[in-house]
Write a protein that holds these residues in place. Structure first.
Motif, PDB file in Angstrom:
ATOM      1  N   LEU A 166       0.913  -1.195  -0.254  1.00 34.81           N
ATOM      2  CA  LEU A 166       0.095   0.024   0.025  1.00 34.81           C
ATOM      3  C   LEU A 166       0.989   1.235   0.002  1.00 34.81           C
ATOM      4  O   LEU A 166       0.670   2.275  -0.574  1.00 34.81           O
ATOM      5  N   ALA A 167       2.075   1.298   0.643  1.00 36.19           N
ATOM      6  CA  ALA A 167       2.920   2.281   0.749  1.00 36.19           C
ATOM      7  C   ALA A 167       3.665   2.535  -0.835  1.00 36.19           C
ATOM      8  O   ALA A 167       3.537   3.764  -1.214  1.00 36.19           O
ATOM      9  N   GLY A 168       4.072   1.526  -1.557  1.00 33.87           N
ATOM     10  CA  GLY A 168       4.210   1.495  -2.766  1.00 33.87           C
ATOM     11  C   GLY A 168       3.058   2.125  -3.717  1.00 33.87           C
ATOM     12  O   GLY A 168       3.482   3.001  -4.647  1.00 33.87           O
ATOM     13  N   GLU A 169       1.890   1.845  -3.441  1.00 37.82           N
ATOM     14  CA  GLU A 169       0.762   2.408  -4.334  1.00 37.82           C
ATOM     15  C   GLU A 169       0.564   4.185  -3.938  1.00 37.82           C
ATOM     16  O   GLU A 169       0.446   4.701  -4.946  1.00 37.82           O
ATOM     17  N   ARG A 170       0.881   4.350  -2.856  1.00 38.99           N
ATOM     18  CA  ARG A 170       0.670   5.804  -2.416  1.00 38.99           C
ATOM     19  C   ARG A 170       1.774   6.362  -3.315  1.00 38.99           C
ATOM     20  O   ARG A 170       1.400   7.794  -3.567  1.00 38.99           O
ATOM     21  N   VAL A 171       3.040   6.082  -3.297  1.00 40.91           N
ATOM     22  CA  VAL A 171       3.959   6.643  -4.129  1.00 40.91           C
ATOM     23  C   VAL A 171       3.726   6.815  -5.634  1.00 40.91           C
ATOM     24  O   VAL A 171       3.900   7.868  -5.990  1.00 40.91           O
ATOM     25  N   LEU A 172       2.989   5.822  -6.098  1.00 48.05           N
ATOM     26  CA  LEU A 172       2.572   5.913  -7.412  1.00 48.05           C
ATOM     27  C   LEU A 172       1.549   7.054  -7.769  1.00 48.05           C
ATOM     28  O   LEU A 172       1.607   7.763  -8.907  1.00 48.05           O
TER      29      LEU A 172
END
Length: 983
Positions: free
Chosen positions: A684-690
């Motif tokens: 989910l943290a990776g998704e927020r970066v995107l």
């Protein structure tokens, strides 16, 4: 009577008892639908109450010669806690009743609903109904067409044609000591004025169930009261189904509440009737609100024939479905979505189940007698070893307590060591000591022996004999910040290469890992390629103390992530180093210093949130158990070979796609990277970066990127790949390919992360169980779905007809496009939430619900099987003018697509490429009012006003060569079958 349960020729349809909400939910829903100015103009309604029994909801549905038995959600024949067996023993009564009531009801279906209750029906029940000699069926209502009958006299009269009721069958009466209640549900002040009366009525039931006492002469508490809106009944004392569901409500006693209720100092021990949903701040608070002991025990009753690890996934799914249905209002007022709270909810439900399973296996004492830690919250310091923490956590939960990983206001006990209190360099210890000195509330700093001794004594002992708070006067003064900084500078122990001859003595396996952190750094600036990891651990020797030996060790490992993934070996391209200390305080200072340095902006490392570390990462103390050790003791799978094959195929397909972009593989444990088992929070943290990256690119979509923006893009790329370890390669060309710098690249990564989220959620429920299941059984359990191979019968013929074959011809005559063959058909069974939502949508839309096909590449099907279908999403800043090209581009926009054409289905299932094996789904779809299109309309996000679905109509002048349907609400479909094709 068995003939009444034949598979073919049935006319009886499943009818569910309307959902009855708590009072606060009913009021909340009314406020949303009725304007404030008009509420007080409504008249008060008259309500009558019946005692609510603590059992399971069951029914007998009848039409002519046909009789079928129901649980709350499905037809049954052998289960439901003995209800089906009892009903079959009295087949003559129900057969006679069916013939006569069908005539009286003018050949309309009649469904008689009752609570099957008694000893053994509900898990660990202490209510009166659980103490009666044998189980009974207590009828509380009848549904005929669109009418509900709840008046006891009317129910008895309706059932009279069947003759004398069988032994064990009763009709629940009105509460004689509970007069009628008048409520103006639209006037909050008037309702509030009646809460005292309702409180008293429920309190009386909570002490003594009057119906059980009068009928069976058994004393004990009841569950609560169900209030029926008899003021809306017609002259025949019948209620409309819709009115009944909208205005009936329930009030429960304190021990049966399905959510925690906030307590103020002025409240008494009486049950509390709430008039408003509770608002919470985050998923942890919501889980605490929702996971009451009453709900958890009901989950055991509903899902588990016996308490076993194989039923864990069913239990978690039931809890998830029940919370989603019952606590919608709480989610809305808290500004949360169910998808946000679901991971934490399921994690805590699984932990509770594991604790109950462990208790059942190791303790002869019922949990009610071991709840002496109820209301207590424990926290551990780093000085307590991982193994000890795990053992103590299990004991604490078995005894009714909870464990917090951080020292917060809810904590009542800090478990630590004498050394840590003496040195007082630990943040937790310093904060705890301040709290002890300044607080008037009960808070204890204790030794670990407290928990074990309490468990042995089966009671909460006095903390005095275990307290470390008294050591505060004799402890060393904690170091001030400037002193700590000086110690960091002065304290620079020798760095050794792990395994070298010059290393000091330290036991090779006999040590505890007190702490571990895994870091990852990725940088793509100026076409550079930094892709490295760093692992640091704090060890404590378990050998007998000797001043000549070191008791503590800092162990580090670092290297390139992609090389670790490529070699698959612990020391492949890695450097392992050690540092030795005699004092824990020195070891902690050095550990924090190393972390601070690596996490600085200059170094660029980020913590990696893993569920468990990879075998390639970290040391290996004696307590470590490998996955291979567990597999050696695995029992052989009892799944059908075809089910084993399709489950393994779905995992392999998902793993293959993920491995192309991410340094990971998919197993029954989850997404395994070279660094460890990737957590959902990390994804989910990776998704927020995107999403952040998409916003930056959106601001400069019409012009080239300036130097500042390029640096932002590079920094966000580095952050993304630090969170989601990837195989980047080493050449400039490989690095350039990995850079995410366009909407299309962002969309591809979002689709990849969606697949990873699906797999993470699929496997989280089964991770960490102590089980002897084989790997394929763990994979199957992890999907959370049930697959049954369909070999013959009506279901298989329906599939053949859907695929264009003859409904009566042999299987071999089925002809599919491009030489495809139908290899297997599997019946798909998932949770009640999807089934109930679809049933409600079908009733609301009143249209046809054909069986249609849905094709998707095989790599996506594991996620679809586990969580159902999701509507496609674009980056949060995407709009019509700049939406990126989707890999699953839809002519009718962002909907879920279905078709009656096998050719279209197989085209999507194979992604237009040659394949030897593929899968697809057959789903029941509620189309409602269909809007027909002949030209592409890719910007649709919902059906046009007045319509419920869209259809691309094939024909001359149309953009479609085959008919396709799109829906924009997931509740309009229900997965029925998984189809396997081969070539």
């Amino acid at each position: 009577f068995i003939s009444l349960f034949m598979e073919d020729g049935r006319k009886v349809v499943f009818v569910s008892w309307p959902s009855i909400e708590p009072l606060h939910t009913l009021l909340y829903n009314l406020r949303k639908t009725v304007s404030k100015s008009s509420r007080k103009d409504e008249e008060a309604l008259t309500f009558r109450g019946k005692v609510k029994l603590h059992g399971v909801n069951t029914a007998v549905s009848m039409l002519g010669e046909e009789v079928r038995l129901q649980s709350r959600t499905v037809f049954v024949d052998e289960q439901s806690k003995g209800f089906a067996r009892w009903a079959k023993q009295h087949a003559a009564y129900f057969t006679a009743l069916s013939r006569k009531v069908s005539v009286a009801a003018h050949q309309k279906q009649v469904s008689v609903f009752g609570e099957w209750a008694g000893p053994g029906v509900q898990a660990q029940s202490c209510v009166a109904i659980g103490k009666i000699p044998s189980c009974v069926w207590a009828v509380f209502g009848i549904i005929v067409d669109t009418k509900v009958i709840v008046d006891p006299a009317h129910i008895s009269s309706f059932l009279k044609p069947g003759g004398a009721p069988p032994e064990g069958m009763h009709v629940i009466p009105w509460l004689s000591d509970c007069p009628m209640l008048k409520l103006n549900l639209w006037d909050s002040d008037q309702v509030a004025s009646q809460t005292c009366y309702m409180d008293q009525a429920v309190a009386a039931i909570d002490k003594e169930d009057p119906w059980v006492k009068q009928t069976f002469d058994v004393s004990g508490p009841g569950e609560g009261i169900v209030w029926y809106p008899m003021g809306l009944a017609d002259s025949a004392l019948c209620l409309d189904v819709a009115q009944f569901e909208s205005f009936s409500f329930k009030t429960k006693g304190g021990s049966h509440l399905m959510r925690e209720v906030p307590i103020t100092p002025m409240q008494t021990d009486a049950p509390r009737i709430c008039l408003n949903p509770v608002s919470v701040q985050n998923s942890d608070e919501f889980a605490e609100l929702a996971l009451t002991r009453g709900r958890l025990l009901q989950g055991i009753t509903e899902c588990c024939k016996e308490l076993a690890s194989s039923e864990r996934a069913d239990f978690i799914r039931w809890i998830s479905d029940d919370v989603c249905k019952e606590l919608t209002a709480e989610l809305e007022v808290s500004g949360l979505t169910f998808s946000e709270v679901q991971p934490r909810l399921e994690e805590r439900a699984g932990a509770w189940f594991d604790c109950e399973l462990s208790t059942a296996a190791t303790s002869a004492h019922p949990n009610a007698q071991r709840a002496f830690f109820s209301g207590l919250c424990f926290c551990f310091t780093e000085g307590i070893s991982f193994k000890t923490k795990s053992e103590l956590t299990t004991l604490i939960k078995q005894c009714g307590g909870i464990v917090s990983y951080s020292l917060n206001s809810k904590c009542t006990h800090l478990i630590t060591t004498d050394d840590e209190v003496r040195v007082a360099n630990s943040t937790k210890v310093r904060d705890a000591l301040k709290r002890v000195q300044s607080s008037n509330s009960d808070f204890y700093i204790i030794r670990e022996a407290f928990v074990g001794d309490c468990a042995k004594a089966n009671t909460r002992l006095s903390e005095v004999n275990f307290s470390l708070s008294s050591n505060a006067a004799n402890r060393e003064q904690p170091l001030k910040d400037e002193e700590l900084q000086r110690r960091k500078i002065e304290f620079r122990p020798t760095v050794y290469t792990a395994g070298s001859n010059t290393e000091p003595h330290f036991p090779p396996r006999d040590f505890d890992v007190l702490r571990q952190d895994i870091l990852q750094a990725t940088a793509l600036a100026n076409n550079a390629n930094t892709n490295k990891f760093y692992c640091v651990e704090l060890h404590r020797s378990n050998e007998q103390f000797d001043e000549r030996k070191f008791m503590y060790r800092i162990w580090t490992q670092h290297g390139r992530t992609d090389e670790l993934a490529a070699t698959g070996k612990k020391k492949g391209g890695c450097v392992c180093e050690t540092r030795y200390m005699s004092e824990l305080g020195d070891a902690e200072i050095l550990y924090e210093d190393i972390l601070e340095s690596k996490l600085s902006e200059d170094k660029g490392y980020r913590r990696v949130d893993v569920v468990s570390a990879s075998p390639l990462i970290g040391s290996k103390p004696r307590t470590t158990t490998t996955e291979g050790d567990a597999d050696e003791a695995a029992e052989p799978s009892t799944l059908h070979p075809a089910v084993q094959s399709i489950v393994r195929f779905l995992f392999e397909e998902a793993s293959e796609i993920i491995m192309k972009s991410v340094a990971a593989k998919v197993t029954s444990r989850g997404i395994e990277t070279p660094l460890g088992l990737l957590s959902l929070d990390q994804i989910l943290a990776g998704e927020r970066v995107l999403f952040d990256l998409d916003s930056v690119l959106h601001e400069h979509e019409c012009r080239s990127l300036d130097a500042v923006t390029k640096r932002k893009v590079e920094a966000l790329n580095s952050e993304f790949y630090s969170l989601i370890p990837a195989v980047l390669g080493k050449t400039k060309r490989e690095v350039m390919t990995a850079v995410i710098d366009s909407p299309q690249a962002i969309q591809e990564k979002l689709e990849l992360l969606q697949m990873m989220k699906d797999i993470s959620k699929v496997t989280t429920a089964s991770f960490g169980q102590q089980t002897h299941q084989s790997e394929i059984d763990r994979m199957y359990s992890a999907t959370g779905a049930k697959l049954e191979r369909v070999e013959n019968g009506v279901a298989l013929r329906e599939i053949f007809t859907t695929l264009g074959g003859s409904g009566t011809g042999p299987v071999t005559q089925l002809r599919l496009p491009n030489g495809a063959k139908l290899a297997n058909v599997f019946k798909v069974s998932r949770g009640d939430r999807e089934r109930n939502a679809f049933r409600e949508a079908s009733r609301r839309l009143c249209g046809e619900t054909p069986l249609l096909l849905h094709g998707s590449r095989s790599a996506n099907c594991l996620g679809i099987l586990s969580r159902g279908m999701l509507l496609p999403t674009l980056p949060h800043s995407a709009d019509k003018a700049r939406a990126p090209a989707r890999s699953d581009f839809g002519y009718l926009g962002a909907g879920l697509y279905f078709t009656a054409s096998p050719a279209v289905c197989l085209k999507y299932a194979t992604a237009g490429r040659p394949a030897s094996r593929a899968v697809a789904f057959a789903a029941r779809v509620a189309l409602g009012s269909v809007k027909r299109f002949r030209q592409v309309s890719p910007w649709l996000t919902a059906a046009p006003d007045g319509h419920d679905s869209c259809m691309g109509v094939a024909g001359a002048g149309s953009d479609w060569t085959e008919d396709e349907y799109a829906i924009y609400n997931t509740s309009q479909q229900q997965l029925e079958y998984l189809l396997e094709f081969t070539w």
